[in-house]
Design a protein around this motif. Structure first.
Motif, mmCIF file in Angstrom:
data_model
loop_
_atom_site.group_PDB
_atom_site.id
_atom_site.type_symbol
_atom_site.label_atom_id
_atom_site.label_comp_id
_atom_site.label_asym_id
_atom_site.label_seq_id
_atom_site.Cartn_x
_atom_site.Cartn_y
_atom_site.Cartn_z
ATOM 1 N N TYR A 50 33.185 15.036 12.335
ATOM 2 C CA TYR A 50 32.889 15.427 10.954
ATOM 3 C C TYR A 50 31.945 14.407 10.305
ATOM 4 N N TYR A 51 32.294 13.126 10.419
ATOM 5 C CA TYR A 51 31.467 12.087 9.796
ATOM 6 C C TYR A 51 30.103 11.982 10.486
ATOM 7 N N ALA A 52 30.080 12.163 11.804
ATOM 8 C CA ALA A 52 28.800 12.129 12.526
ATOM 9 C C ALA A 52 27.892 13.259 12.050
ATOM 10 N N THR A 53 28.482 14.445 11.844
ATOM 11 C CA THR A 53 27.698 15.578 11.341
ATOM 12 C C THR A 53 27.198 15.293 9.923
ATOM 13 N N TYR A 54 28.046 14.691 9.118
ATOM 14 C CA TYR A 54 27.664 14.331 7.749
ATOM 15 C C TYR A 54 26.472 13.376 7.775
ATOM 16 N N PHE A 55 26.535 12.418 8.677
ATOM 17 C CA PHE A 55 25.435 11.470 8.824
ATOM 18 C C PHE A 55 24.148 12.190 9.226
ATOM 19 N N GLU A 56 24.244 13.083 10.196
ATOM 20 C CA GLU A 56 23.070 13.823 10.665
ATOM 21 C C GLU A 56 22.440 14.636 9.531
ATOM 22 N N GLN A 57 23.289 15.192 8.673
ATOM 23 C CA GLN A 57 22.786 16.011 7.570
ATOM 24 C C GLN A 57 22.087 15.179 6.498
ATOM 25 N N LYS A 58 22.498 13.939 6.340
ATOM 26 C CA LYS A 58 21.998 13.111 5.243
ATOM 27 C C LYS A 58 20.915 12.109 5.649
ATOM 28 N N LYS A 59 20.814 11.803 6.929
ATOM 29 C CA LYS A 59 20.026 10.654 7.377
ATOM 30 C C LYS A 59 18.540 10.742 7.063
ATOM 31 N N GLU A 60 17.982 11.970 6.970
ATOM 32 C CA GLU A 60 16.542 12.105 6.785
ATOM 33 C C GLU A 60 16.072 11.516 5.457
ATOM 34 N N SER A 61 16.988 11.299 4.537
ATOM 35 C CA SER A 61 16.625 10.725 3.234
ATOM 36 C C SER A 61 16.573 9.202 3.272
ATOM 37 N N PHE A 62 16.886 8.624 4.412
ATOM 38 C CA PHE A 62 17.018 7.171 4.478
ATOM 39 C C PHE A 62 16.116 6.568 5.550
ATOM 40 N N CYS A 63 15.787 5.307 5.321
ATOM 41 C CA CYS A 63 15.093 4.518 6.349
ATOM 42 C C CYS A 63 16.155 3.801 7.168
ATOM 43 N N LEU A 64 16.241 4.124 8.455
ATOM 44 C CA LEU A 64 17.259 3.561 9.345
ATOM 45 C C LEU A 64 16.642 2.489 10.233
ATOM 46 N N LYS A 65 17.451 1.511 10.577
ATOM 47 C CA LYS A 65 16.968 0.474 11.494
ATOM 48 C C LYS A 65 18.144 -0.078 12.282
ATOM 49 N N LYS A 66 17.874 -0.401 13.537
ATOM 50 C CA LYS A 66 18.867 -1.056 14.398
ATOM 51 C C LYS A 66 18.519 -2.538 14.465
ATOM 52 N N PHE A 67 19.490 -3.389 14.168
ATOM 53 C CA PHE A 67 19.280 -4.841 14.105
ATOM 54 C C PHE A 67 20.062 -5.489 15.246
ATOM 55 N N VAL A 68 19.342 -6.154 16.161
ATOM 56 C CA VAL A 68 19.968 -6.680 17.376
ATOM 57 C C VAL A 68 19.763 -8.195 17.475
ATOM 58 N N PRO A 69 20.793 -9.005 17.187
ATOM 59 C CA PRO A 69 20.687 -10.451 17.427
ATOM 60 C C PRO A 69 20.517 -10.692 18.926
ATOM 61 N N ALA A 70 19.393 -11.316 19.301
ATOM 62 C CA ALA A 70 19.070 -11.411 20.735
ATOM 63 C C ALA A 70 18.405 -12.724 21.108
ATOM 64 N N SER A 71 18.595 -13.765 20.303
ATOM 65 C CA SER A 71 17.856 -15.002 20.563
ATOM 66 C C SER A 71 18.589 -15.970 21.487
ATOM 67 N N GLY A 72 19.887 -15.778 21.674
ATOM 68 C CA GLY A 72 20.647 -16.745 22.467
ATOM 69 C C GLY A 72 20.328 -16.697 23.949
ATOM 70 N N ALA A 73 20.354 -17.868 24.583
ATOM 71 C CA ALA A 73 20.161 -17.939 26.033
ATOM 72 C C ALA A 73 21.453 -17.560 26.740
ATOM 73 N N ALA A 74 21.336 -17.248 28.031
ATOM 74 C CA ALA A 74 22.484 -16.767 28.810
ATOM 75 C C ALA A 74 23.250 -17.912 29.471
ATOM 76 N N SER A 75 23.158 -19.113 28.916
ATOM 77 C CA SER A 75 23.756 -20.280 29.579
ATOM 78 C C SER A 75 25.258 -20.118 29.792
ATOM 79 N N ARG A 76 25.999 -19.628 28.788
ATOM 80 C CA ARG A 76 27.448 -19.468 28.939
ATOM 81 C C ARG A 76 27.792 -18.349 29.921
ATOM 82 N N MET A 77 26.910 -17.385 30.034
ATOM 83 C CA MET A 77 27.128 -16.273 30.956
ATOM 84 C C MET A 77 27.192 -16.768 32.412
ATOM 85 N N PHE A 78 26.460 -17.838 32.693
ATOM 86 C CA PHE A 78 26.396 -18.364 34.065
ATOM 87 C C PHE A 78 26.984 -19.777 34.169
#
Length: 707
Positions: free
Chosen positions: A250-278
């Protein structure tokens, strides 16, 4: 002679005076600046001794400056400066220096008396302003070099560098120059009072450090941070909203119906190195002795179970084939080696070969998934996600925060994969980048509270943590922002992830519509007594923000002001998954210093030990799955820095060059940096949370090829 070329200290022991020098080629505004600033600070200035000396010689004999004049000029300049220093208040502004005399001597005559050179080297100023040539050259009896001004300036600057003088280049018109000097010397005065050197000051000035912020960091590191007061864990129907799949649709459909009125953006923090991963692989390379140790014995005595799992499932990693081929190429006798040796050299290739070196690269560029013979990076997965749920008007926008040195690698991957995703989903993907602002870096201290210095004696600064990225988000041109960490991607649950992301977006839009409607009523004073009660109930029951017990006693005007302040904030809807033992923060009710109770995401390091029992009662975990509304009811961007709780953050203890240090990390992006937002917690399925904290997480079903 040398004694007369010495700079004297201030003779009045109770008085402190900073020596500020203007240094540069002829006709660059040194005299004008010294006079103006002396008047502005109600102090004295030391004029250029050479001007009167050489003018008098010209008037009497018609002779220009000669090499034998340089030493008398230097003597006169030094003595004049010493006299003026005793008269000065706070600052002495020096129109010139002995180093100017020395520079002109070498420029005109090729060399100067060693005594003069020694004095120029020894003379100290708290700050030197190298005056630029971006002002008109004005002729007089003594000036004779209107040409080659750039070369002359370069020669002068080389002298400063050679003698390691603390200087900054001063450009612009007079008004601009005066303003620059005023701000810098006032800040310098503070820095010196706090025990820093002039060179420290210039290092921090280059970083655009705020001195009051720096003082606050010192206070935090000395006295510690106030701990968060937990009231109770947020749970379903007590701070966390549950969602059935039907409600999510229901909420996903509501979003789809309303989204065209808005500027959407995906924000991805991606600056960290993979040192802890390895991390466990780096430890293995450092400690394991090939030929003297066996893998089994190492795993047992180091208790490195992660390594055992890594080796058992080696061929399941998406990078296995490429690293294996490279290892065979680097070690021609690979097939004749023992199993232990082959594993050791595989890991060594993975961690040190130039084309891999995975621990020193950002997670975003690493192979996380595999589809047939093709490796897929988190960058590609995020572009795919963006095309699935963060698009409007045929455009899908994603913003990566990256380390500047790795942006080209991100761009290369985006260029390779973007067109295929666009074609498959019928959207145009726009990608942009930003860097963590150096001005948000934090100072590192030694355990005894002094600035931590590197081998070059420079103060060490550390990135301020992901909380610094609130500045990056603050600059976004968007209405609705989807926030998700670079390593939180899946290869097998993209449809479910998209559904619940859109559902969170639908909840946000529905709540935001009500908030905006109420704010417009309040602003236009179109509210009755009953409507004020209705809005207060909405704030309390829907937004879960505590209303003051005294609210009913407020005047009508005070009630409107109170509700405007409560509602006119950025909004975040945060996905929460059931707690299954993952490290990190979770949702809690907290009590602030004014006694108000509200929802917040809290890390274990932010609380006192005697409150651990409350944290242990938490049923949910923060997967960093946020949808944010960052514009107000009038369509203007919020200044997100106004909604940070500066009294939160983290004190960390690290090690650099074998020496311990401690530093302050800024309030976390989804902790203290969003502490004063309207916050809603919503339960989402565990399948939507697939972070890769260690390389072995890539063995989980969400990251393995589809079967």
């Amino acid at each position: 002679m040398e004694e007369n070329l010495k700079q004297y200290p201030v003779l009045n022991l109770g008085k402190s005076v900073l020596r500020i020098a203007f240094y540069g080629p002829e006709s660059t505004g040194k005299t004008t600046l010294a006079q103006q600033l002396a008047a502005d600070f109600d102090t004295v200035w030391a004029p250029e001794f050479a001007r009167d000396y050489l003018q008098e010689k010209w008037n009497e004999k018609g002779e220009p400056c000669q090499p034998e004049d340089l030493l008398p000029i230097a003597l006169g300049q030094t003595q004049l400066e010493n006299r003026k220093l005793q008269e000065a208040r706070r600052f002495l502004f020096c129109d010139t220096t002995v180093l100017v005399t020395k520079a002109f001597g070498e420029l005109y005559y090729g060399a100067v008396d060693p005594i003069l050179e020694k004095a120029a080297k020894k003379h100290k100023y708290d700050l030197i302003f190298l005056t630029d040539i971006d002002v008109p050259w004005e002729p007089d009896d003594l000036r004779d070099r209107p040409h080659n001004r750039a070369e002359t300036l370069q020669f002068f600057e080389a002298q400063l560098i050679r003698y390691q003088k603390p200087y900054v280049k001063l450009s612009g018109d007079l008004e601009s120059r005066v303003a620059q000097v005023k701000q810098m010397i006032v800040d310098l005065e503070k820095a010196l009072q706090w025990g820093f050197t002039s060179h420290d000051f210039l290092q921090m000035h280059a970083r655009k450090m705020d001195w009051e912020v720096l003082r606050y960091q010192f206070s935090i590191l000395k006295n510690g941070l106030p701990k968060i007061q937990l009231e109770r864990a947020a749970t379903i129907d007590d701070g966390i909203q549950s969602l059935t799949e039907e409600e999510a649709r229901y909420y996903a459909t509501y979003f789809e119906q309303k989204k065209e009125s808005f500027c959407l953006k995906k924000f991805v923090p991606a600056s960290g190195a993979a040192s802890r991963m390895f991390k466990f692989l780096n430890e293995f390379l450092h400690d394991f002795k090939p030929g003297k140790d066996t893998l089994n014995s190492y795993i047992n005595h180091a208790k490195n179970k992660d390594l055992a799992l890594f080796l058992i499932a080696l061929d399941k990693f998406p990078f296995f084939k490429e690293v294996n081929e490279a290892t065979r190429s680097l070690y021609p006798n690979y097939d004749s080696l023992s199993t232990d040796e082959r594993h050791y050299y595989f890991i060594k290739t993975l961690m040190t070969a130039p084309q891999f070196d995975f621990a020193n690269k950002p997670k975003g560029v690493l192979p996380f998934h595999q589809q047939g013979e093709v490796c897929i990076t988190p960058i590609e997965e995020h572009l795919l996600e963006c095309a699935l749920y963060a698009h409007a008007d045929g455009k899908s926008k994603v913003h990566f925060t990256v380390s500047e040195e790795y942006q080209s690698q991100f761009e290369a991957i985006v260029e390779t994969v973007k067109s295929n995703i666009e074609a498959a989903h019928g959207v145009s993907i726009q990608v942009n980048y930003s860097y963590q602002d150096k001005a948000t870096d934090v100072i590192a201290l030694t355990p005894d509270g002094k600035p931590f210095r590197d081998k070059h004696d420079a103060i060490v600064f550390r990135p301020g943590g992901h909380g610094a990225l609130i500045q990056n988000m603050n600059r976004l041109n968007a209405d609705i922002v989807f926030v998700k960490n670079i390593d939180n991607v899946s290869h097998n649950h993209t449809a479910q992830i998209a559904l619940y992301k859109k559902a969170l977006g639908g909840i946000l839009l529905q709540v935001q519509e009500t908030v905006f409607r109420y704010l417009k009523y309040l602003q236009q004073d179109q509210v009755t007594h009953d409507m004020l009660h209705e809005i207060a109930q909405f704030v309390s029951q829907k937004l879960l923000m505590e209303i003051s017990d005294d609210f009913p006693k407020y005047t009508r005007e005070s009630k409107i002001e109170y509700l405007m302040e409560a509602l006119n904030r950025p909004i975040r809807v945060c996905g929460m998954v059931k707690n299954e033992g993952e490290p990190g923060g979770g949702p809690f009710w907290v009590r602030d210093q004014k006694g108000r109770v509200f929802l917040q995401i809290i890390e274990s390091s932010q609380i006192e030990k005697n409150q651990r029992f409350i944290m242990e009662q938490a049923t949910h975990f923060n997967p960093v799955d946020l949808v944010c509304g960052i514009r107000d009811f009038q369509g203007r961007n919020f200044d997100l820095t106004r909604f940070v709780d500066p009294h939160t953050g983290f004190i960390v203890e690290k090690n650099k060059d074998g020496r311990p240090l401690k530093a302050f990390e800024l309030p976390g992006l989804w902790n203290g940096a969003m502490a004063k937002w309207i916050t809603l917690f919503v339960e989402v399925p565990l399948e939507t949370f697939n972070p890769v904290k260690t390389v072995n997480d890539l063995l989980k079903p969400a990251h393995q090829p589809r079967t």
